[in-house]
Scaffold this motif. Structure first.
Motif, PDB file in Angstrom:
ATOM      1  N   UNK A  92     -78.381 -16.239 -30.567  1.00 31.57           N
ATOM      2  CA  UNK A  92     -78.269 -15.337 -29.421  1.00 31.57           C
ATOM      3  C   UNK A  92     -77.996 -13.920 -29.892  1.00 31.57           C
ATOM      4  N   UNK A  93     -78.521 -12.947 -29.169  1.00 34.69           N
ATOM      5  CA  UNK A  93     -78.262 -11.541 -29.474  1.00 34.69           C
ATOM      6  C   UNK A  93     -76.756 -11.292 -29.411  1.00 34.69           C
ATOM      7  N   UNK A  94     -76.198 -10.720 -30.474  1.00 31.78           N
ATOM      8  CA  UNK A  94     -74.757 -10.507 -30.543  1.00 31.78           C
ATOM      9  C   UNK A  94     -74.262  -9.558 -29.459  1.00 31.78           C
ATOM     10  N   UNK A  95     -75.132  -8.667 -28.981  1.00 30.20           N
ATOM     11  CA  UNK A  95     -74.722  -7.741 -27.923  1.00 30.20           C
ATOM     12  C   UNK A  95     -74.438  -8.481 -26.629  1.00 30.20           C
ATOM     13  N   UNK A  96     -75.056  -9.640 -26.448  1.00 28.70           N
ATOM     14  CA  UNK A  96     -74.811 -10.453 -25.250  1.00 28.70           C
ATOM     15  C   UNK A  96     -73.618 -11.377 -25.463  1.00 28.70           C
ATOM     16  N   UNK A  97     -73.617 -12.088 -26.569  1.00 29.59           N
ATOM     17  CA  UNK A  97     -72.563 -13.079 -26.804  1.00 29.59           C
ATOM     18  C   UNK A  97     -71.191 -12.432 -26.925  1.00 29.59           C
ATOM     19  N   UNK A  98     -71.115 -11.247 -27.530  1.00 27.87           N
ATOM     20  CA  UNK A  98     -69.818 -10.613 -27.734  1.00 27.87           C
ATOM     21  C   UNK A  98     -69.264  -9.971 -26.474  1.00 27.87           C
ATOM     22  N   UNK A  99     -70.061  -9.902 -25.443  1.00 31.10           N
ATOM     23  CA  UNK A  99     -69.565  -9.473 -24.141  1.00 31.10           C
ATOM     24  C   UNK A  99     -69.276 -10.677 -23.240  1.00 31.10           C
ATOM     25  N   UNK A 100     -70.174 -11.646 -23.233  1.00 26.86           N
ATOM     26  CA  UNK A 100     -70.066 -12.770 -22.306  1.00 26.86           C
ATOM     27  C   UNK A 100     -68.957 -13.737 -22.697  1.00 26.86           C
ATOM     28  N   UNK A 101     -68.888 -14.126 -23.962  1.00 30.85           N
ATOM     29  CA  UNK A 101     -67.970 -15.194 -24.372  1.00 30.85           C
ATOM     30  C   UNK A 101     -66.487 -14.843 -24.207  1.00 30.85           C
ATOM     31  N   UNK A 102     -66.030 -13.658 -24.619  1.00 27.76           N
ATOM     32  CA  UNK A 102     -64.606 -13.353 -24.394  1.00 27.76           C
ATOM     33  C   UNK A 102     -64.231 -13.355 -22.923  1.00 27.76           C
ATOM     34  N   UNK A 103     -65.128 -12.861 -22.073  1.00 29.44           N
ATOM     35  CA  UNK A 103     -64.855 -12.886 -20.636  1.00 29.44           C
ATOM     36  C   UNK A 103     -64.859 -14.326 -20.128  1.00 29.44           C
ATOM     37  N   UNK A 104     -65.847 -15.106 -20.556  1.00 30.19           N
ATOM     38  CA  UNK A 104     -65.949 -16.489 -20.109  1.00 30.19           C
ATOM     39  C   UNK A 104     -64.771 -17.340 -20.527  1.00 30.19           C
ATOM     40  N   UNK A 105     -64.220 -17.084 -21.723  1.00 34.36           N
ATOM     41  CA  UNK A 105     -63.079 -17.869 -22.202  1.00 34.36           C
ATOM     42  C   UNK A 105     -61.845 -17.659 -21.339  1.00 34.36           C
ATOM     43  N   UNK A 106     -61.863 -16.623 -20.501  1.00 36.08           N
ATOM     44  CA  UNK A 106     -60.717 -16.331 -19.640  1.00 36.08           C
ATOM     45  C   UNK A 106     -60.972 -16.668 -18.179  1.00 36.08           C
ATOM     46  N   UNK A 107     -62.149 -16.333 -17.667  1.00 34.83           N
ATOM     47  CA  UNK A 107     -62.397 -16.479 -16.228  1.00 34.83           C
ATOM     48  C   UNK A 107     -63.288 -17.664 -15.880  1.00 34.83           C
ATOM     49  N   UNK A 108     -63.995 -18.230 -16.852  1.00 36.24           N
ATOM     50  CA  UNK A 108     -64.908 -19.337 -16.559  1.00 36.24           C
ATOM     51  C   UNK A 108     -64.222 -20.656 -16.863  1.00 36.24           C
ATOM     52  N   UNK A 109     -63.508 -21.199 -15.890  1.00 34.16           N
ATOM     53  CA  UNK A 109     -62.701 -22.404 -16.077  1.00 34.16           C
ATOM     54  C   UNK A 109     -63.182 -23.520 -15.144  1.00 34.16           C
ATOM     55  N   UNK A 110     -64.382 -24.014 -15.378  1.00 33.99           N
ATOM     56  CA  UNK A 110     -64.949 -25.053 -14.515  1.00 33.99           C
ATOM     57  C   UNK A 110     -64.146 -26.342 -14.569  1.00 33.99           C
ATOM     58  N   UNK A 111     -63.741 -26.747 -15.767  1.00 29.45           N
ATOM     59  CA  UNK A 111     -62.947 -27.963 -15.897  1.00 29.45           C
ATOM     60  C   UNK A 111     -61.627 -27.851 -15.156  1.00 29.45           C
ATOM     61  N   UNK A 112     -61.010 -26.676 -15.222  1.00 30.51           N
ATOM     62  CA  UNK A 112     -59.765 -26.445 -14.498  1.00 30.51           C
ATOM     63  C   UNK A 112     -59.990 -26.474 -12.997  1.00 30.51           C
ATOM     64  N   UNK A 113     -61.147 -25.986 -12.533  1.00 29.70           N
ATOM     65  CA  UNK A 113     -61.464 -26.012 -11.105  1.00 29.70           C
ATOM     66  C   UNK A 113     -61.605 -27.453 -10.602  1.00 29.70           C
ATOM     67  N   UNK A 114     -62.215 -28.328 -11.400  1.00 26.36           N
ATOM     68  CA  UNK A 114     -62.301 -29.749 -11.038  1.00 26.36           C
ATOM     69  C   UNK A 114     -60.904 -30.347 -10.904  1.00 26.36           C
ATOM     70  N   UNK A 115     -60.067 -30.060 -11.861  1.00 25.94           N
ATOM     71  CA  UNK A 115     -58.688 -30.561 -11.869  1.00 25.94           C
ATOM     72  C   UNK A 115     -57.891 -30.013 -10.681  1.00 25.94           C
TER      73      UNK A 115
END
Length: 479
Positions: A336-359
């Motif tokens: 993946x282009x690093x310009x995308x992954x280095x923006x998306x992943x840090x944000x996702x690790x904090x706000x994208x909590x699908x497993x927590x939403x199920x729980x």
């Protein structure tokens, strides 16, 4: 020759899988020896060091990766990535909540306890939901950036008891004075331990966007953060070669420290089956179907390439601590282009909590069913909204889901009776929830990459990218 080449490129993944198997076997075999608490603590120590290494690299990786990623994105691409990722995060969180509610209302795991019906208390329902939203906004805009690296804001309800002097007449001219105790509650915003990752991400995003606009005048700063990013990734490489040993002792120690669950009854078994079914349906059906519809690509290929990150998530129970490994898999295996992954992943690790939403959807309904409480449609709506909001605001660290559950219970006034069932298995279920969170992060990178066509890097305008030979050396180290 092909087998040898496969082993060379996947030696770390194979070692990690072996470590997981050995950890489970060693833990099960050593349980019969009934080790002391001191022995278990020593067994867990190498795993604790591994977890501390990952957490140590988390903040510099988040800051440097977001700034360098946005610093190299030209035009309106940054805004497109932000909108796409946030819409995806919101959609999957809502879908996860719906899946959890559908299963818990169908299976009714709490109904197996056979308890009688009680009256539900609705005190502080809206206030607690409001506190969750306000705390989320407060943490997005921290008042002290340095403090945000170690603490975050949280609203707590504090009870104060005071004596009130009441004069009463006892007949004639005589009056008596009585002291009456009154309990008064008040909300108070306090700073609690735990990095305010959302606040750090917000600052890094704004910093990266403005740095992008400076063009040549920001080259020195951009090169500085690029160097930090490269150094951090090389440190991650060293940590990853230690990861099989750390994972081995993490799993062994956790199994040794777990109490015997064989006599907890049918209620707990059905609850585990319900949550596991929710996580499986969301991660193996809902997310892949959504990914296929949006990209016309095979989502399970992404899962295979991210296997190292998924196993690390299982061992660490922290999507934030797994972030370095997730970024490695996405950039080096998914290309993946690093310009995308280095923006998306840090944000996702904090706000994208699908497993927590199920729980967050299943656990409160389980508590209500366990206590024989009949919830109204409005209560279910409050659970759904609170589950989505609290999952976004929860930190990607072990135990964050349980703290979030207490907020959801308070939001609709549910009692805490029966919560011991959830505590007994939270150490295990939290690991599978983290795997779902990380899997969703990897898929959103694929979706954003599909719809975001970034222009080639213009080396004449910025020097924020490392020299080509240095980048190639970094990629070789991370394979």
């Amino acid at each position: 020759m092909k087998v040898r080449q496969f082993l060379q490129h996947n030696i770390l993944l194979i070692s990690t899988i072996i470590a997981v198997v050995l950890g489970v076997v060693a833990g099960m075999m050593c349980r019969s020896l009934k080790p002391s608490s001191d022995t278990i603590h020593l067994v867990q120590f190498p795993g604790e060091i591994f977890l501390r290494m990952l957490k140590m690299l988390m903040l510099p990786l988040i800051v440097a990766s977001i700034i360098t990623g946005l610093g190299n994105v030209k035009g309106s691409s940054a805004g497109r990535m932000g909108v796409l990722s946030m819409v995806y995060y919101a959609s999957t969180s809502v879908a996860a909540t719906v899946v959890g509610l559908a299963l818990v209302l169908t299976i009714k795991p709490g109904a197996y306890s056979g308890t009688s019906t009680t009256d539900i208390q609705h005190n502080n329902a809206m206030a607690s939901a409001m506190d969750i939203i306000l705390d989320l906004i407060r943490n997005i805009v921290p008042d002290n950036l340095v403090d945000a690296t170690v603490k975050h804001s949280r609203t707590e309800t504090v009870a104060h008891e005071f004596q009130k002097n009441v004069n009463s007449s006892s007949g004639g001219d005589y009056r008596t004075s009585n002291n009456i105790s009154q309990l008064v509650t008040a909300r108070k915003t306090v700073m609690v331990d735990g990095a305010n990752v959302i606040g750090v991400i917000t600052y890094s995003i704004v910093f990266g966007v403005i740095l992008n606009q400076l063009r040549r005048r920001g080259d020195v700063v951009a090169q500085f953060f690029t160097s930090i990013n490269i150094i951090t990734f090389k440190m991650i490489t060293l940590v990853m070669w230690y990861s099989p040993l750390g994972i081995l002792f993490l799993i062994t120690g956790q199994i040794l420290s777990t109490s015997d669950l064989t006599d907890t009854g049918q209620t707990l078994v059905v609850y585990i089956a319900t949550e596991m079914a929710g996580l499986a349906v969301h991660s193996l059906v809902v997310l892949p179907v959504l990914y296929t519809i949006l990209t016309r690509k095979n989502p399970y290929v992404i899962y295979l390439k991210a296997m190292q990150a998924l196993i690390t998530a299982l061992a660490t129970s922290s999507s934030a601590a797994t972030l370095p490994v997730t970024m490695q898999c996405v950039e080096q295996r998914m290309k993946t282009d690093t310009r995308i992954s280095r923006f998306i992943l840090p944000v996702g690790a904090t706000v994208n909590m699908d497993g927590t939403a199920v729980y967050a959807a299943i656990a409160p309904m389980f508590i209500a069913q366990y206590n024989g409480i009949s919830l109204t449609f409005g209560d279910v709506i409050i659970i759904s909204l609170t589950a989505v909001l609290s999952s976004v605001g929860s930190a990607g660290v072990p135990g964050a889901g349980f703290a979030m559950l207490l907020l959801v219970l308070k939001a609709i006034g549910l009692p805490e009776r029966g919560i011991s069932f959830l505590v007994a298995v939270d150490w295990l279920m939290d690991r599978f929830r983290t795997m779902v969170n990380v899997a969703s992060d990897c898929l959103v990178v694929g979706v954003v990459s599909h719809y975001t066509k970034l222009p080639p890097r213009d080396t004449s305008e910025t020097q924020s990218e490392p020299p080509r030979e240095e980048q190639e050396m970094l990629e070789i180290d991370l394979v």
